[in-house]
Design a protein around this motif. Structure first.
Motif, PDB file in Angstrom:
ATOM      1  N   GLU A  68       0.834  -1.205   0.000  1.00 37.32           N
ATOM      2  CA  GLU A  68       0.000   0.000   0.000  1.00 37.32           C
ATOM      3  C   GLU A  68       0.870   1.257   0.000  1.00 37.32           C
ATOM      4  O   GLU A  68       0.557   2.233  -0.675  1.00 37.32           O
ATOM      5  CB  GLU A  68      -0.927   0.007   1.206  1.00 37.32           C
ATOM      6  CG  GLU A  68      -2.026  -1.014   1.141  1.00 37.32           C
ATOM      7  CD  GLU A  68      -2.896  -1.033   2.380  1.00 37.32           C
ATOM      8  OE1 GLU A  68      -2.638  -0.218   3.290  1.00 37.32           O
ATOM      9  OE2 GLU A  68      -3.812  -1.850   2.438  1.00 37.32           O
ATOM     10  N   GLN A  69       1.962   1.233   0.741  1.00 41.03           N
ATOM     11  CA  GLN A  69       2.843   2.392   0.788  1.00 41.03           C
ATOM     12  C   GLN A  69       3.487   2.628  -0.567  1.00 41.03           C
ATOM     13  O   GLN A  69       3.668   3.773  -0.988  1.00 41.03           O
ATOM     14  CB  GLN A  69       3.906   2.206   1.865  1.00 41.03           C
ATOM     15  CG  GLN A  69       3.358   2.305   3.264  1.00 41.03           C
ATOM     16  CD  GLN A  69       4.382   1.961   4.327  1.00 41.03           C
ATOM     17  OE1 GLN A  69       5.453   1.470   4.019  1.00 41.03           O
ATOM     18  NE2 GLN A  69       4.036   2.199   5.570  1.00 41.03           N
ATOM     19  N   ARG A  72       0.964   4.354  -2.643  1.00 45.66           N
ATOM     20  CA  ARG A  72       0.785   5.747  -2.212  1.00 45.66           C
ATOM     21  C   ARG A  72       1.897   6.639  -2.725  1.00 45.66           C
ATOM     22  O   ARG A  72       1.683   7.823  -2.989  1.00 45.66           O
ATOM     23  CB  ARG A  72       0.735   5.841  -0.693  1.00 45.66           C
ATOM     24  CG  ARG A  72      -0.568   5.413  -0.102  1.00 45.66           C
ATOM     25  CD  ARG A  72      -0.590   5.657   1.389  1.00 45.66           C
ATOM     26  NE  ARG A  72      -1.696   4.946   1.972  1.00 45.66           N
ATOM     27  CZ  ARG A  72      -1.707   4.415   3.167  1.00 45.66           C
ATOM     28  NH1 ARG A  72      -0.645   4.529   3.926  1.00 45.66           N
ATOM     29  NH2 ARG A  72      -2.745   3.777   3.615  1.00 45.66           N
ATOM     30  N   GLU A  73       3.084   6.082  -2.851  1.00 42.49           N
ATOM     31  CA  GLU A  73       4.194   6.874  -3.359  1.00 42.49           C
ATOM     32  C   GLU A  73       3.964   7.258  -4.817  1.00 42.49           C
ATOM     33  O   GLU A  73       4.437   8.297  -5.273  1.00 42.49           O
ATOM     34  CB  GLU A  73       5.502   6.101  -3.215  1.00 42.49           C
ATOM     35  CG  GLU A  73       5.951   5.950  -1.786  1.00 42.49           C
ATOM     36  CD  GLU A  73       7.175   5.064  -1.644  1.00 42.49           C
ATOM     37  OE1 GLU A  73       7.705   4.587  -2.674  1.00 42.49           O
ATOM     38  OE2 GLU A  73       7.607   4.846  -0.502  1.00 42.49           O
ATOM     39  N   ASP A  75       0.740   7.496  -6.242  1.00 41.64           N
ATOM     40  CA  ASP A  75      -0.485   8.270  -6.360  1.00 41.64           C
ATOM     41  C   ASP A  75      -0.967   8.689  -4.972  1.00 41.64           C
ATOM     42  O   ASP A  75      -1.376   7.851  -4.182  1.00 41.64           O
ATOM     43  CB  ASP A  75      -1.553   7.439  -7.068  1.00 41.64           C
ATOM     44  CG  ASP A  75      -2.801   8.241  -7.386  1.00 41.64           C
ATOM     45  OD1 ASP A  75      -2.803   9.472  -7.156  1.00 41.64           O
ATOM     46  OD2 ASP A  75      -3.772   7.649  -7.872  1.00 41.64           O
ATOM     47  N   ALA A  76      -0.942   9.988  -4.694  1.00 36.28           N
ATOM     48  CA  ALA A  76      -1.317  10.496  -3.373  1.00 36.28           C
ATOM     49  C   ALA A  76      -2.826  10.437  -3.149  1.00 36.28           C
ATOM     50  O   ALA A  76      -3.290  10.460  -2.020  1.00 36.28           O
ATOM     51  CB  ALA A  76      -0.825  11.923  -3.194  1.00 36.28           C
ATOM     52  N   THR A  77      -3.598  10.355  -4.229  1.00 35.22           N
ATOM     53  CA  THR A  77      -5.055  10.339  -4.086  1.00 35.22           C
ATOM     54  C   THR A  77      -5.611   8.926  -3.963  1.00 35.22           C
ATOM     55  O   THR A  77      -6.809   8.745  -3.788  1.00 35.22           O
ATOM     56  CB  THR A  77      -5.716  11.025  -5.300  1.00 35.22           C
ATOM     57  OG1 THR A  77      -5.361  10.306  -6.494  1.00 35.22           O
ATOM     58  CG2 THR A  77      -5.262  12.472  -5.413  1.00 35.22           C
ATOM     59  N   PRO A  79      -5.500   6.470  -1.545  1.00 35.27           N
ATOM     60  CA  PRO A  79      -6.234   6.018  -0.350  1.00 35.27           C
ATOM     61  C   PRO A  79      -7.688   6.494  -0.326  1.00 35.27           C
ATOM     62  O   PRO A  79      -8.581   5.724   0.006  1.00 35.27           O
ATOM     63  CB  PRO A  79      -5.440   6.615   0.812  1.00 35.27           C
ATOM     64  CG  PRO A  79      -4.079   6.828   0.286  1.00 35.27           C
ATOM     65  CD  PRO A  79      -4.260   7.151  -1.166  1.00 35.27           C
ATOM     66  N   ALA A  91      -4.193  16.283  -1.011  1.00 35.19           N
ATOM     67  CA  ALA A  91      -3.747  15.104  -1.751  1.00 35.19           C
ATOM     68  C   ALA A  91      -3.667  15.406  -3.245  1.00 35.19           C
ATOM     69  O   ALA A  91      -2.746  14.958  -3.935  1.00 35.19           O
ATOM     70  CB  ALA A  91      -4.687  13.940  -1.489  1.00 35.19           C
ATOM     71  N   GLN A  95      -0.274  15.325  -5.511  1.00 36.30           N
ATOM     72  CA  GLN A  95      -0.163  14.545  -6.738  1.00 36.30           C
ATOM     73  C   GLN A  95       0.279  15.430  -7.904  1.00 36.30           C
ATOM     74  O   GLN A  95       1.124  15.029  -8.707  1.00 36.30           O
ATOM     75  CB  GLN A  95      -1.497  13.853  -7.054  1.00 36.30           C
ATOM     76  CG  GLN A  95      -1.434  12.919  -8.227  1.00 36.30           C
ATOM     77  CD  GLN A  95      -0.455  11.789  -8.028  1.00 36.30           C
ATOM     78  OE1 GLN A  95      -0.218  11.335  -6.919  1.00 36.30           O
ATOM     79  NE2 GLN A  95       0.117  11.325  -9.116  1.00 36.30           N
TER      80      GLN A  95
END
Length: 111
Positions: A68-69, A72-73, A75-77, A79, A91, A95
Protein backbone atom coordinates in the motif's frame (compact mmCIF):
# COMPACT_ATOMS: atom_id res chain seq x y z
CA UNK A 1 -1.40 15.01 67.48
CA UNK A 2 -0.45 11.38 68.01
CA UNK A 3 -2.50 8.33 67.18
CA UNK A 4 -2.89 5.10 69.09
CA UNK A 5 -3.91 3.13 66.00
CA UNK A 6 -1.25 0.73 64.70
CA UNK A 7 2.48 1.04 64.88
CA UNK A 8 4.58 3.79 63.35
CA UNK A 9 6.07 1.62 60.60
CA UNK A 10 2.63 1.25 58.99
CA UNK A 11 2.67 4.94 58.16
CA UNK A 12 6.21 5.04 56.78
CA UNK A 13 6.58 5.07 53.01
CA UNK A 14 9.54 2.70 52.85
CA UNK A 15 8.29 0.71 49.88
CA UNK A 16 6.80 3.71 48.12
CA UNK A 17 9.93 5.78 47.70
CA UNK A 18 11.33 6.48 44.27
CA UNK A 19 14.48 4.62 43.30
CA UNK A 20 17.51 6.69 42.31
CA UNK A 21 18.37 6.71 38.61
CA UNK A 22 21.89 5.45 39.37
CA UNK A 23 20.44 2.38 41.10
CA UNK A 24 18.15 1.69 38.15
CA UNK A 25 21.06 1.73 35.71
CA UNK A 26 23.12 -0.67 37.85
CA UNK A 27 20.30 -3.16 38.46
CA UNK A 28 20.05 -6.26 36.24
CA UNK A 29 17.15 -6.20 33.87
CA UNK A 30 14.43 -8.74 34.53
CA UNK A 31 13.33 -10.86 31.56
CA UNK A 32 14.96 -8.64 28.99
CA UNK A 33 14.31 -9.98 25.51
CA UNK A 34 17.18 -10.93 23.27
CA UNK A 35 17.12 -9.98 19.60
CA UNK A 36 15.93 -12.82 17.36
CA UNK A 37 15.17 -14.96 20.41
CA UNK A 38 11.94 -16.24 18.84
CA UNK A 39 12.50 -17.69 15.40
CA UNK A 40 9.25 -18.45 13.57
CA UNK A 41 10.31 -21.93 12.42
CA UNK A 42 12.04 -22.97 15.65
CA UNK A 43 10.63 -26.37 16.66
CA UNK A 44 11.88 -25.99 20.24
CA UNK A 45 10.18 -22.65 20.73
CA UNK A 46 7.49 -23.01 23.39
CA UNK A 47 5.14 -20.39 22.02
CA UNK A 48 1.51 -21.39 21.78
CA UNK A 49 -0.20 -21.98 18.47
CA UNK A 50 -2.23 -18.81 18.99
CA UNK A 51 0.95 -16.76 19.42
CA UNK A 52 2.44 -18.31 16.28
CA UNK A 53 -0.71 -17.50 14.31
CA UNK A 54 -0.72 -13.93 15.60
CA UNK A 55 2.90 -13.56 14.52
CA UNK A 56 2.08 -14.78 11.01
CA UNK A 57 -0.87 -12.37 10.78
CA UNK A 58 1.40 -9.50 11.83
CA UNK A 59 3.93 -10.44 9.18
CA UNK A 60 1.17 -10.55 6.56
CA UNK A 61 -0.08 -7.12 7.59
CA UNK A 62 3.42 -5.69 7.29
CA UNK A 63 3.78 -7.05 3.76
CA UNK A 64 0.38 -5.68 2.81
CA UNK A 65 1.22 -2.27 4.27
CA UNK A 66 4.43 -2.09 2.30
CA UNK A 67 2.48 -2.72 -0.93
CA UNK A 68 0.00 0.00 0.00
CA UNK A 69 2.84 2.39 0.79
CA UNK A 70 4.41 1.71 -2.61
CA UNK A 71 1.12 2.57 -4.29
CA UNK A 72 0.79 5.75 -2.21
CA UNK A 73 4.19 6.87 -3.36
CA UNK A 74 2.94 6.72 -6.95
CA UNK A 75 -0.49 8.27 -6.36
CA UNK A 76 -1.32 10.50 -3.37
CA UNK A 77 -5.05 10.34 -4.09
CA UNK A 78 -5.21 6.54 -4.03
CA UNK A 79 -6.23 6.02 -0.35
CA UNK A 80 -9.29 8.25 -0.68
CA UNK A 81 -10.36 6.76 -4.02
CA UNK A 82 -9.85 3.23 -2.66
CA UNK A 83 -12.42 3.99 0.04
CA UNK A 84 -14.84 5.56 -2.45
CA UNK A 85 -14.21 9.15 -1.36
CA UNK A 86 -13.10 12.22 -3.20
CA UNK A 87 -9.41 12.97 -2.52
CA UNK A 88 -8.69 15.98 -0.35
CA UNK A 89 -7.36 19.20 -1.78
CA UNK A 90 -3.97 18.57 -0.21
CA UNK A 91 -3.75 15.10 -1.75
CA UNK A 92 -4.61 16.55 -5.16
CA UNK A 93 -1.93 19.22 -4.80
CA UNK A 94 0.61 16.63 -3.68
CA UNK A 95 -0.16 14.54 -6.74
CA UNK A 96 0.15 17.57 -9.06
CA UNK A 97 3.51 18.50 -7.53
CA UNK A 98 4.73 14.92 -7.85
CA UNK A 99 3.73 14.81 -11.53
CA UNK A 100 5.38 18.18 -12.22
CA UNK A 101 8.59 17.01 -10.55
CA UNK A 102 8.61 13.83 -12.62
CA UNK A 103 8.11 15.83 -15.85
CA UNK A 104 10.87 18.25 -14.89
CA UNK A 105 13.28 15.42 -14.15
CA UNK A 106 12.45 13.74 -17.46
CA UNK A 107 13.06 16.99 -19.36
CA UNK A 108 16.29 17.60 -17.50
CA UNK A 109 17.45 14.06 -18.22
CA UNK A 110 16.81 14.47 -21.97
CA UNK A 111 18.92 17.65 -22.29
Amino acid sequence: MSSNVGSGNIYEAGDQRNVKQSELEERERYNEGQPNSHLPQDSKDNRTIANKLANEERRGDEEQKSEEQKLREKDATLPARAHGNEPSRGAKIDQQLREEDEEYLKQKGKK
